[in-house]
Design a protein around this motif. Structure first.
Motif, PDB file in Angstrom:
ATOM      1  N   GLU A 271      40.050  27.651  40.595  1.00 60.61           N
ATOM      2  CA  GLU A 271      38.873  27.709  41.467  1.00 60.61           C
ATOM      3  C   GLU A 271      37.588  27.202  40.828  1.00 60.61           C
ATOM      4  O   GLU A 271      36.508  27.716  41.137  1.00 60.61           O
ATOM      5  N   HIS A 295      42.687  30.572  49.360  1.00 65.75           N
ATOM      6  CA  HIS A 295      42.505  31.488  48.223  1.00 65.75           C
ATOM      7  C   HIS A 295      41.436  30.945  47.269  1.00 65.75           C
ATOM      8  O   HIS A 295      40.493  31.654  46.898  1.00 65.75           O
ATOM      9  N   GLU A 296      41.576  29.664  46.897  1.00 63.21           N
ATOM     10  CA  GLU A 296      40.639  29.097  45.914  1.00 63.21           C
ATOM     11  C   GLU A 296      39.227  29.010  46.496  1.00 63.21           C
ATOM     12  O   GLU A 296      38.245  29.282  45.805  1.00 63.21           O
ATOM     13  N   SER A 298      37.938  30.986  48.670  1.00 63.03           N
ATOM     14  CA  SER A 298      37.362  32.342  48.749  1.00 63.03           C
ATOM     15  C   SER A 298      36.804  32.803  47.403  1.00 63.03           C
ATOM     16  O   SER A 298      35.947  33.680  47.346  1.00 63.03           O
ATOM     17  N   HIS A 299      37.287  32.194  46.319  1.00 68.25           N
ATOM     18  CA  HIS A 299      36.726  32.535  45.005  1.00 68.25           C
ATOM     19  C   HIS A 299      35.242  32.167  44.921  1.00 68.25           C
ATOM     20  O   HIS A 299      34.539  32.664  44.044  1.00 68.25           O
ATOM     21  N   ASN A 317      38.095  39.508  41.171  1.00 67.09           N
ATOM     22  CA  ASN A 317      38.278  38.092  41.499  1.00 67.09           C
ATOM     23  C   ASN A 317      39.539  37.878  42.334  1.00 67.09           C
ATOM     24  O   ASN A 317      39.503  37.318  43.425  1.00 67.09           O
ATOM     25  N   GLU A 318      40.674  38.306  41.777  1.00 65.65           N
ATOM     26  CA  GLU A 318      41.958  37.870  42.330  1.00 65.65           C
ATOM     27  C   GLU A 318      42.480  38.758  43.460  1.00 65.65           C
ATOM     28  O   GLU A 318      43.125  38.268  44.377  1.00 65.65           O
ATOM     29  N   ALA A 321      40.546  37.625  46.372  1.00 71.78           N
ATOM     30  CA  ALA A 321      40.952  36.286  46.818  1.00 71.78           C
ATOM     31  C   ALA A 321      42.272  36.368  47.591  1.00 71.78           C
ATOM     32  O   ALA A 321      42.450  35.704  48.611  1.00 71.78           O
ATOM     33  N   SER A 324      41.619  37.659  50.862  1.00 75.90           N
ATOM     34  CA  SER A 324      41.037  36.620  51.712  1.00 75.90           C
ATOM     35  C   SER A 324      42.120  35.798  52.407  1.00 75.90           C
ATOM     36  O   SER A 324      41.906  35.269  53.497  1.00 75.90           O
ATOM     37  N   TYR A 377      46.849  40.818  41.709  1.00 74.45           N
ATOM     38  CA  TYR A 377      46.748  40.008  42.926  1.00 74.45           C
ATOM     39  C   TYR A 377      47.184  40.800  44.159  1.00 74.45           C
ATOM     40  O   TYR A 377      46.436  40.937  45.121  1.00 74.45           O
TER      41      TYR A 377
END
Ligand SMILES: [Zn+2]
Length: 761
Positions: A271, A295-296, A298-299, A317-318, A321, A324, A377
């Motif tokens: 990301e 996903h990326e 949304s980071h 972070n993850e 994401a 998301s 995650y």
């Protein structure tokens, strides 16, 4: 309390030792030698070192060669050990330090992350999955490489004219250095940690568009090789919709552009701020990898804008994401699609996360070897989703936006999120965070029984709930969970009830006099149950996904409603002097058939005695594969106030896996068990040397010695499994409670199970 103390201490140490703050990086890659995989660079770092003069400054830089170092404009002394560059001088206020260096940049020890050469491409991936620390800015430029030091960037990358350099930010200009080389200047005005800085050099063309954001028009630039250009619109056809979804629920996009750059890398995406490194293979013209770029993207709210304060809190972070991915699916494709994803995630987490990650860990304190693991995650996403359902959408998304504004361009810890959400919602979230984030494992809630009484045509409903925990021993004093009340005429109403404590009782009035009560059928709370319901309309097999249960109606008057719960804890049943010798320690099922009437169904439950390396719940724990499957029986009870009894069943399958099927199944609990000691080759109270415990009786530690590897289980006399571990030959353990305990040894390679009584006084 401990947590608060820790945070205060942490802030204190930052003040004393970490006052050096990188403000800006000018990164020059003057030449790239693709044949020998070398880069020739200089990086100027503008630092704020504070008002007190210091004599040394350190940067992270991995395995490159230093040519010289200039402090302001004069050469200065340094030493370098392949990971840390120490620069000597007298520094105060704001200083510029320029490092000239070259060499062959390195990769993460496991291969994911670092700086890559691949054919015509050279590019970085800013996180190393297996390196500790994970930050990999240091693989290509000297930096303060952690999650908290945020700086702005200019990149000046020189390439041959057949290539372009793409970096995170806005392209300011491209200048011919000579007839064959060109310098690309990119500017990033937003403060980011070094792991989010990026460069990718290759034979790129660009696909451009714009999107109207909440605050401004945002440019979209997707850099790909010419061969992929025609596939960009197909793969990214929903990019704008997804962007609008994230802006609507997380707040305005604060970055200068939306950027992706195709890279010849198949291990995943990264990301990098405004320049997401994205596998060229995933730009294939269809939507197969849509959730990857969602996903990326949304980071750019979670991770890039508000960054976790430490690797141990990477769920910030993850987990967000991955959540998301659920959110955009729900808004783009509907709730059913999102619910399917949630159920599959929950199944994965309960069955595998502790196996893949090597244990149960609290989400806010994840060991660094599994920073990028399933717990962070997938469980992270489920807990965000649980928080959403706990608060309701209006409060949850309001608090999410509030948090992102509060911590924009900054860092947050778990406590920061908790406090920010509490400030916005005015709801104390300590119980929630303790239960789901600060302790390992997953709560298990169950309605043990319910009672309905009528007074002047008003129904008074009493629910008796219990709480246990899968993968831990914490019990919360308060949680809130949805239940569905089913009336005699198939009317249904859902409401939220409070649960709490190990055994809990609530009473309330309701228009429905329920004949059945379901707990959390939509799986809004990530607890230790996988469930599913179905309306059966045909005489055929109905598999209830992820529950190991197949329901087959054999006679149907109309359609039939069924709700199946697969519990990921043992049934905690009193077994002393019981005809069933041993009951599954790790799972059981509840089958709800509220309107069974004259309908008839067969119930088929699968067993799996695989050695439990990769998957739970394995029935190996009940009956190791070395013992014959003949001993396995199916037991039933109407509810937890009644004793278990063996039901008629048939067995199909082999020694490792198969099904137990019972015909004309009734509603109630079902579990696997061993009926008689002789059937399972259990050597009771064995006097041989196979299981030695000493001292016994004991009032302190005791030692268990066995001749071969296997599982040691210790049960209380009410049948609770209080200890379990795979051991090689011996283990020392201590039980704090007094009383009599059953110690069981299940060898990995023997046909018998051994058990002895242990006396603690
Ligand atoms: Zn991610």
């Amino acid at each position: 309390m401990k947590k608060n103390f820790f945070v205060l201490f942490f802030l204190f140490t930052i003040k004393l030792f970490s006052q050096i703050d990188a403000l800006h990086y000018n990164i020059y890659i003057d030449s790239i030698d693709f044949d020998d995989q070398l880069i020739f660079c200089k990086t100027t770092i503008t630092l704020d070192v504070g008002i007190n003069e210091i004599s040394e400054i350190s940067f992270d830089l991995l395995s490159l060669e230093i040519d010289s170092v200039k402090c302001e404009n004069t050469l200065c002394l340094y030493n370098y050990n392949d990971s840390t560059l120490n620069i000597s001088g007298l520094f105060v206020d704001t200083v510029d330090i320029t490092i000239f260096y070259h060499g062959h940049p390195t990769l993460d020890i496991g291969g994911w992350g670092g700086f890559y050469f691949s054919g015509d491409y050279a590019f970085n991936m800013g996180i190393g999955i297996d390196n500790i620390p994970h930050n990999m800015g240091r693989s290509w430029f000297p930096c303060i490489d952690n999650f908290t030091d945020k700086a702005t960037y200019d990149y000046y990358i020189t390439t041959e004219i057949s290539k372009k350099a793409v970096c995170g930010g806005i392209l300011i200009d491209s200048t011919f250095i000579n007839l064959s080389t060109i310098q690309w200047h990119w500017h990033n005005p937003h403060p980011i940690p070094a792991y989010l800085a990026s460069v990718s050099v290759g034979p790129y063309v660009v696909w451009k568009d714009t999107v109207q954001g909440i605050n401004n028009i945002v440019p979209i630039e997707i850099y790909v090789p010419n061969s992929s250009l025609a596939k960009v619109p197909g793969s990214f056809q929903n990019l704008k919709s997804i962007f609008h979804i994230f802006e609507k629920y997380y707040g305005p996009y604060k970055w200068s552009r939306i950027g992706f750059v195709g890279v010849p890398f198949s291990g995943g995406a990264m990301e990098h701020a405004m320049n997401i490194a994205y596998p060229i293979a995933c730009i294939n013209g269809n939507l197969a990898y849509e959730s990857l770029y969602a996903h990326e993207l949304s980071h750019h709210w979670f991770g890039n804008l508000a960054t976790c304060e430490s690797a141990e809190e990477m769920w910030i972070n993850e987990g967000w994401a991955r959540f998301s991915e659920i959110l955009y699916k729900e808004k783009l494709y509907g709730k059913e699609e999102a619910n399917l994803l949630i159920k599959n995630l929950l199944s994965d987490v309960l069955k595998k996360a502790h196996k893949v990650d090597g244990g149960f860990y609290p989400l806010c304190d994840i060991p660094q070897n599994i920073t990028y693991g399933t717990t962070v995650y997938d469980k992270g996403a489920l807990i965000v989703n649980t928080l959403r359902n706990y608060l309701g959408d209006s409060l949850f998304f309001g608090a999410t936006k509030y948090f992102l504004e509060q911590f924009a361009w900054s860092n947050a810890s778990c406590i920061d999120i908790q406090e920010s959400f509490e400030q916005y919602t005015n709801i104390v979230l300590n119980d929630f965070f303790q239960n789901y984030l600060y302790h390992s494992g997953t709560p298990h809630y169950r309605i043990d029984s319910f009672n309905v009484s009528h007074n002047n045509e008003i129904n008074f409903i009493q629910l008796y709930t219990s709480q246990h925990r899968y993968g831990g021993d914490y019990l919360t004093e308060h949680d809130s969970i949805e239940v569905w009340l089913w009336g005699a005429n198939k009317e249904m109403d859902s409401l939220k009830i409070n649960t709490g404590l190990q055994n809990y009782f609530i009473g309330f009035h309701h228009a429905i006099a329920p004949i059945d009560v379901w707990i959390d059928p939509k799986q809004k709370t990530a607890d230790a149950i996988i469930n599913g319901y179905a309306f059966l309309k045909s005489i055929s097999n109905h598999s209830i996904p992820n529950t190991n249960v197949i329901i087959t109606p054999t006679y149907l008057e109309d359609s039939l409603l069924v709700f199946v719960e697969h519990h990921f804890i043992g049934p905690h049943q009193i077994l002393k002097n019981h005809p069933i010798h041993r009951i599954s320690p790790n799972h059981y099922w509840t089958i709800h058939l509220p309107y069974l009437d004259n309908n008839k169904v067969n119930l088929k439950i699968s067993y799996n005695r695989s050695y439990p390396i990769n998957i739970d719940p394995s029935d190996f724990y009940l009956l190791p594969t070395a013992a014959s499957v003949d001993s396995l029986v199916l037991v039933y009870r109407k509810n937890s106030t009644e004793p278990w009894q063996i039901v008629n069943f048939t067995k199909t399958g082999n020694q490792v896996a198969g099904y137990l099927t019972t015909v004309n199944a009734k509603a109630g609990d079902y579990a696997f068990a061993i009926s008689e000691p002789g059937q399972s080759n259990i050597n009771d109270f064995d006097n041989t040397n196979y299981l030695q415990i000493y001292p016994n009786p004991t009032n302190d530690e005791f030692k268990i010695i066995v001749p071969t590897s296997g599982f040691i289980q210790i049960y209380s006399m009410i049948g609770d499994l209080i200890f379990e571990e795979l051991i090689e030959t011996e283990i020392t353990y201590k039980i704090l409670d007094k009383g009599t305990f059953l110690v069981r040894f299940i060898p990995c390679n023997n046909t018998k199970t051994f058990q002895k009584l242990l006396f603690v006084y």
